[in-house]
Design a protein around this motif. Structure first.
Motif, PDB file in Angstrom:
ATOM      1  N   TYR A  12       0.807  -1.243  -0.047  1.00  0.00           N
ATOM      2  CA  TYR A  12      -0.068   0.273   0.011  1.00  0.00           C
ATOM      3  C   TYR A  12       0.943   1.315  -0.010  1.00  0.00           C
ATOM      4  O   TYR A  12       0.660   1.998  -0.931  1.00  0.00           O
TER       5      TYR A  12
ATOM      6  N   ARG B 247       1.222   3.768  -2.955  1.00  0.00           N
ATOM      7  CA  ARG B 247       0.927   5.472  -2.697  1.00  0.00           C
ATOM      8  C   ARG B 247       1.885   6.327  -2.850  1.00  0.00           C
ATOM      9  O   ARG B 247       1.774   7.428  -3.487  1.00  0.00           O
TER      10      ARG B 247
ATOM     11  N   VAL C  61      -6.971   8.307  -4.951  1.00  0.00           N
ATOM     12  CA  VAL C  61      -6.917   7.272  -3.972  1.00  0.00           C
ATOM     13  C   VAL C  61      -8.181   7.677  -2.865  1.00  0.00           C
ATOM     14  O   VAL C  61      -8.429   8.628  -2.565  1.00  0.00           O
TER      15      VAL C  61
ATOM     16  N   ASP D 201      -8.702   1.173   0.870  1.00  0.00           N
ATOM     17  CA  ASP D 201      -8.464   2.270   0.006  1.00  0.00           C
ATOM     18  C   ASP D 201      -8.645   1.761  -1.320  1.00  0.00           C
ATOM     19  O   ASP D 201      -8.026   1.069  -1.738  1.00  0.00           O
TER      20      ASP D 201
ATOM     21  N   PHE E 115      -7.651   2.385  -5.209  1.00  0.00           N
ATOM     22  CA  PHE E 115      -6.633   2.956  -6.219  1.00  0.00           C
ATOM     23  C   PHE E 115      -7.182   3.288  -7.500  1.00  0.00           C
ATOM     24  O   PHE E 115      -7.489   2.185  -8.093  1.00  0.00           O
TER      25      PHE E 115
END
Length: 193
Positions: A57, A61, A125, A132, A134
């Motif tokens: 993650y 990110r 996001v 979450d 993407f």
């Protein structure tokens, strides 16, 4: 008769994919994702949903890039393994024997053994709860020539033997049932009638 079922168990089966990420070979990683799909044709966009506590993650990110790699019957064990082991503790490419290869448009690697690899750049996001999402633009798609019919140029998904995930189990996809619109096409009349 239908019965009520818990809300988190909807829309199965799902594709079981390996998402590869990382900007350098030292940080390359893979994670197994079933929460994935296409969201738009023009521009081509897709999504993955990942729990924030997953090792990959933070990599996705930070880099804003990842590759969705379709999986096959022969990749099933590696796909499951990557879903239960963390990249914090293991070099998943070395442990599974899968091969990272450079992508054309993103820094994240492709998986050489995958029949299709979809290179993605994160656009947004969206925090949703446990995961979450993407939301990403597809910037390139690479398909293994071994699955392309030379006469038609068609990708032969059935030869790749893709796998799906449903309620904690993996399944290989079966036979093709028809092409888009086959249910409404007129049957051809036999000549001589």
């Amino acid at each position: 008769m239908k019965q009520n079922w818990k809300p988190g168990t909807v829309l199965y089966p799902l594709p079981a994919v390996l998402v590869s990420c990382g900007a350098t070979p030292e940080e390359y990683n893979m994670l197994t994702v079933a929460w994935t799909g296409t969201v738009c044709t023009t521009p081509p966009m897709c999504y993955i949903s990942v729990r924030p506590e997953r090792h990959s993650y933070a990599v996705i990110r930070r880099t804003g890039e990842f590759v969705i790699n379709l999986t096959t019957r022969s990749m099933a064990r590696a796909t499951d393994w990557c879903g239960v082991r963390s990249g914090r503790d293991f070099d998943k490419f070395r442990e599974t024997g899968l091969t990272p290869v450079p992508a054309e448009r993103v820094a994240a690697p492709l998986i050489a053994e995958a029949p299709v690899s979809i290179e993605c750049r994160v656009r947004q996001v969206l925090p949703l709860g446990t995961h979450d999402m993407f939301l990403a633009e597809v910037v390139n798609v690479q398909a293994d020539e071994a699955y392309i019919d030379p006469a038609t140029g068609r990708f032969c998904l059935e030869r790749a033997e893709p796998i799906v995930y449903s309620h904690g189990e993996y399944f290989a996809l079966g036979d093709a049932l028809g092409r888009f619109g086959w249910s409404v096409r007129r049957k051809r009349r036999k000549q001589g009638r």
